[in-house]
Design an enzyme around this catalytic site. Structure first.
Site, PDB file in Angstrom:
ATOM      1  N   HIS A  17       0.952  -1.261   0.092  1.00  0.00           N
ATOM      2  CA  HIS A  17      -0.114   0.116   0.158  1.00  0.00           C
ATOM      3  C   HIS A  17       1.000   1.194  -0.131  1.00  0.00           C
ATOM      4  O   HIS A  17       1.401   1.589   0.970  1.00  0.00           O
ATOM      5  CB  HIS A  17      -0.915   0.065   1.205  1.00  0.00           C
ATOM      6  CG  HIS A  17      -1.955   1.135   1.141  1.00  0.00           C
ATOM      7  ND1 HIS A  17      -3.218   0.857   1.595  1.00  0.00           N
ATOM      8  CD2 HIS A  17      -1.962   2.352   0.994  1.00  0.00           C
ATOM      9  CE1 HIS A  17      -3.963   2.084   1.510  1.00  0.00           C
ATOM     10  NE2 HIS A  17      -3.306   2.936   1.238  1.00  0.00           N
ATOM     11  N   HIS A  19       1.288   4.957  -2.206  1.00  0.00           N
ATOM     12  CA  HIS A  19       0.584   5.943  -3.182  1.00  0.00           C
ATOM     13  C   HIS A  19       1.803   6.570  -3.770  1.00  0.00           C
ATOM     14  O   HIS A  19       2.732   7.098  -3.187  1.00  0.00           O
ATOM     15  CB  HIS A  19      -0.300   7.062  -2.678  1.00  0.00           C
ATOM     16  CG  HIS A  19      -1.387   6.348  -2.033  1.00  0.00           C
ATOM     17  ND1 HIS A  19      -2.784   6.245  -2.725  1.00  0.00           N
ATOM     18  CD2 HIS A  19      -1.670   6.002  -0.911  1.00  0.00           C
ATOM     19  CE1 HIS A  19      -3.584   5.717  -1.943  1.00  0.00           C
ATOM     20  NE2 HIS A  19      -3.099   5.571  -0.675  1.00  0.00           N
ATOM     21  N   ASN A  21       2.729   9.048  -5.597  1.00  0.00           N
ATOM     22  CA  ASN A  21       2.967  10.461  -5.566  1.00  0.00           C
ATOM     23  C   ASN A  21       3.259  10.903  -4.124  1.00  0.00           C
ATOM     24  O   ASN A  21       3.967  11.860  -3.726  1.00  0.00           O
ATOM     25  CB  ASN A  21       2.079  11.452  -6.114  1.00  0.00           C
ATOM     26  CG  ASN A  21       2.308  11.569  -7.709  1.00  0.00           C
ATOM     27  OD1 ASN A  21       3.509  11.667  -8.048  1.00  0.00           O
ATOM     28  ND2 ASN A  21       1.288  11.062  -8.450  1.00  0.00           N
ATOM     29  N   THR A 101      -1.462   4.524  -8.250  1.00  0.00           N
ATOM     30  CA  THR A 101      -1.554   5.910  -8.681  1.00  0.00           C
ATOM     31  C   THR A 101      -2.522   6.038  -9.397  1.00  0.00           C
ATOM     32  O   THR A 101      -3.003   5.310  -9.999  1.00  0.00           O
ATOM     33  CB  THR A 101      -0.180   6.191  -9.569  1.00  0.00           C
ATOM     34  OG1 THR A 101      -0.108   7.585  -9.629  1.00  0.00           O
ATOM     35  CG2 THR A 101      -0.199   5.677 -10.791  1.00  0.00           C
ATOM     36  N   ASP A 140     -10.114   7.992  -7.945  1.00  0.00           N
ATOM     37  CA  ASP A 140     -10.429   9.059  -6.810  1.00  0.00           C
ATOM     38  C   ASP A 140     -11.865   9.102  -6.560  1.00  0.00           C
ATOM     39  O   ASP A 140     -12.667   9.148  -7.466  1.00  0.00           O
ATOM     40  CB  ASP A 140      -9.663  10.363  -7.376  1.00  0.00           C
ATOM     41  CG  ASP A 140      -9.619  11.094  -6.062  1.00  0.00           C
ATOM     42  OD1 ASP A 140      -8.418  11.325  -5.418  1.00  0.00           O
ATOM     43  OD2 ASP A 140     -10.562  11.922  -6.110  1.00  0.00           O
ATOM     44  N   GLU A 199     -12.005   5.405   7.078  1.00  0.00           N
ATOM     45  CA  GLU A 199     -10.960   6.665   7.356  1.00  0.00           C
ATOM     46  C   GLU A 199     -11.503   7.517   8.169  1.00  0.00           C
ATOM     47  O   GLU A 199     -10.638   8.486   8.788  1.00  0.00           O
ATOM     48  CB  GLU A 199     -10.444   7.034   6.074  1.00  0.00           C
ATOM     49  CG  GLU A 199      -9.612   6.066   5.247  1.00  0.00           C
ATOM     50  CD  GLU A 199      -8.952   6.603   3.927  1.00  0.00           C
ATOM     51  OE1 GLU A 199      -7.767   7.273   3.836  1.00  0.00           O
ATOM     52  OE2 GLU A 199      -9.810   6.705   2.882  1.00  0.00           O
TER      53      GLU A 199
HETATM   54  P1  IMP Z   1      -1.181   9.398  -6.721  1.00  0.00           P
HETATM   55  O1  IMP Z   1      -2.368   8.624  -6.987  1.00  0.00           O
HETATM   56  O2  IMP Z   1       0.044   8.875  -7.135  1.00  0.00           O
HETATM   57  O3  IMP Z   1      -1.014  10.757  -7.126  1.00  0.00           O
HETATM   58  O4  IMP Z   1      -0.874   9.470  -4.925  1.00  0.00           O
HETATM   59  C1  IMP Z   1      -1.550  10.476  -4.251  1.00  0.00           C
HETATM   60  C2  IMP Z   1      -2.854  10.402  -3.908  1.00  0.00           C
HETATM   61  O5  IMP Z   1      -3.157   9.259  -3.262  1.00  0.00           O
HETATM   62  C3  IMP Z   1      -3.476  11.653  -3.327  1.00  0.00           C
HETATM   63  O6  IMP Z   1      -3.786  12.488  -4.137  1.00  0.00           O
HETATM   64  C4  IMP Z   1      -4.668  10.769  -2.501  1.00  0.00           C
HETATM   65  O7  IMP Z   1      -5.959  10.853  -3.500  1.00  0.00           O
HETATM   66  C5  IMP Z   1      -4.269   9.501  -2.292  1.00  0.00           C
HETATM   67  N1  IMP Z   1      -4.265   9.149  -1.096  1.00  0.00           N
HETATM   68  C6  IMP Z   1      -2.824   9.077  -0.385  1.00  0.00           C
HETATM   69  N2  IMP Z   1      -3.034   8.733   0.924  1.00  0.00           N
HETATM   70  C7  IMP Z   1      -4.338   8.492   1.230  1.00  0.00           C
HETATM   71  C8  IMP Z   1      -5.175   8.169   2.227  1.00  0.00           C
HETATM   72  O8  IMP Z   1      -4.575   8.211   3.494  1.00  0.00           O
HETATM   73  N3  IMP Z   1      -6.364   8.079   2.132  1.00  0.00           N
HETATM   74  C9  IMP Z   1      -6.940   8.329   1.027  1.00  0.00           C
HETATM   75  N4  IMP Z   1      -6.556   8.481  -0.172  1.00  0.00           N
HETATM   76  C10 IMP Z   1      -4.858   8.435  -0.113  1.00  0.00           C
HETATM   77 ZN    ZN Z   2      -3.608   5.052   1.172  1.00  0.00          ZN
END
Ligand code: IMP
Ligand code: ZN
Length: 338
Positions: A17, A19, A21, A101, A140, A199
């Site tokens: 887990h 993400h 970015n 992502t 998202d 959450e």
């Molecule tokens: P990306 O999808 O690579 O741009 O990673 C960043 C994105 O992951 C953020 O903009 C959030 O939408 C999502 N994200 C990161 N941490 C969390 C979390 O703890 N809960 C929900 N979404 C998260």
């Molecule tokens: Zn997460």
């Protein structure tokens, strides 16, 4: 550094887990911030993050993500973030990583979301002999059903390296019910799914938990806030949980890890994995997350080894289970562990 800490660093690890970015190095984030106003905003958000209740911490966190999103403007930026993230996981002895992502386009669509995905997959491929990495595409919570469907199509197109679909984003937006058709289709094509659940400590969130558990995704992320009944259902259904100690502690507003739900699920022999969530923004590493858990709940080296071994069963790329287990066995034999 004590012996147990060193053990947590050296044991081959599995990250499920993360993400992409959110893994950005703080130094890189600062370099990408183009204007002094953005830099000041970043500093203020960073300073204020530990304050307030769950809702205000979440709001702070998502504002930081929106700032980050605005300063990632081209494919070179995303290649750099992928490259640095993989380097950081390799240096922490992570052998298998599932990065997730949300696909995005740049320059008003001139650079398509498929190019974004390809740039990441190419970078991952370059590292294949050092770390086995796979991609999960995130939907998202704010996206439309059509946009979510596009993400599913991308997942199908790059099926060899894309191993699953995630639902994430601001948990104030309750959208699982609206987006469920896409997740139903994912099931139909045997694409694994992982969904952020529980959450926020509010009633709407608890209601949505039921819908998510009814759907029965392949794995669940966090599950910080839940009812007793929901807890029992997840235990009974044996849905693997991705737990992210630092992230969970911050969003749950817990003073220390001893109150974390790892304890309850571990005692019940529930399928679990320990992960970082957003290692860059949370300033954490997988080995230190694991060390904190091991220290707090007094796991022995053997128990940690067995824990990591069971985690390998829940990776989405089933072809790589044997690879992970062999690495772990070799590690234990080399150290003459048991
Ligand atoms: P990306 O999808 O690579 O741009 O990673 C960043 C994105 O992951 C953020 O903009 C959030 O939408 C999502 N994200 C990161 N941490 C969390 C979390 O703890 N809960 C929900 N979404 C998260
Ligand atoms: Zn997460």
């Amino acid at each position: 550094m004590d012996d147990l800490n060193r053990f947590c660093e050296s044991i081959p690890k599995i990250e499920l887990h993360a993400h992409l970015n959110g893994c950005i190095r703080s130094s890189t984030f600062r370099q990408l911030l183009s204007s002094p106003t953005d830099q000041m905003r970043f500093d203020t958000l960073d300073k204020e993050f530990p304050m307030g209740d769950t809702h205000s911490r979440m709001a702070n966190f998502f504002e930081k993500f929106s700032l980050l999103r605005s300063c990632i403007t081209n494919l070179d930026d995303i290649r750099r973030i992928t490259h640095e993230t993989l380097e950081d996981f390799i240096s922490d002895n992570v052998i298998y990583a599932e990065l997730r992502t949300r696909p995005r386009s740049f320059q008003n669509g001139a650079i398509a979301a498929s190019s974004y995905v390809e740039a990441i997959l190419e970078t991952m491929q370059e590292y294949e002999d050092k770390i086995c990495s796979r991609l999960i595409l995130s939907i998202d919570r704010t996206q439309t059903l059509e946009q979510a469907m596009e993400t599913l199509k991308l997942a199908e197109k790059y099926r060899a390296q894309v191993v699953g679909l995630d639902l994430s984003g601001d948990p104030n937006v309750k959208s699982f019910e609206r987006l469920r058709p896409v997740f139903d289709l994912a099931k139909q094509i045997n694409l694994s799914t992982t969904i952020h659940i529980g959450e926020l400590p509010d009633e709407e969130c608890l209601n949505e938990n039921n819908l998510i558990i009814d759907y029965k995704p392949t794995r669940l992320g966090h599950f910080n806030f839940r009812t007793d009944d929901q807890e029992q259902r997840v235990l009974k259904e044996q849905i693997p949980l991705e737990l992210c100690p630092t992230s969970n502690l911050l969003t749950m507003n817990l003073s220390d890890l001893s109150k974390h739900h790892f304890d309850l699920f571990y005692k019940n022999k529930h399928p679990l994995t320990i992960c970082t969530d957003d290692s860059g923004l949370m300033y954490c590493r997988l080995s230190s997350e694991i060390f904190q858990i091991v220290q707090t709940f007094r796991l022995t080296k053997k128990e940690l080894y067995e824990f990591m071994f069971q985690t390998s069963n829940f990776i989405f790329d089933k072809n790589m289970i044997e690879f992970c287990q062999t690495k772990l066995k070799n590690f234990s034999e080399q150290l003459n562990l048991f």
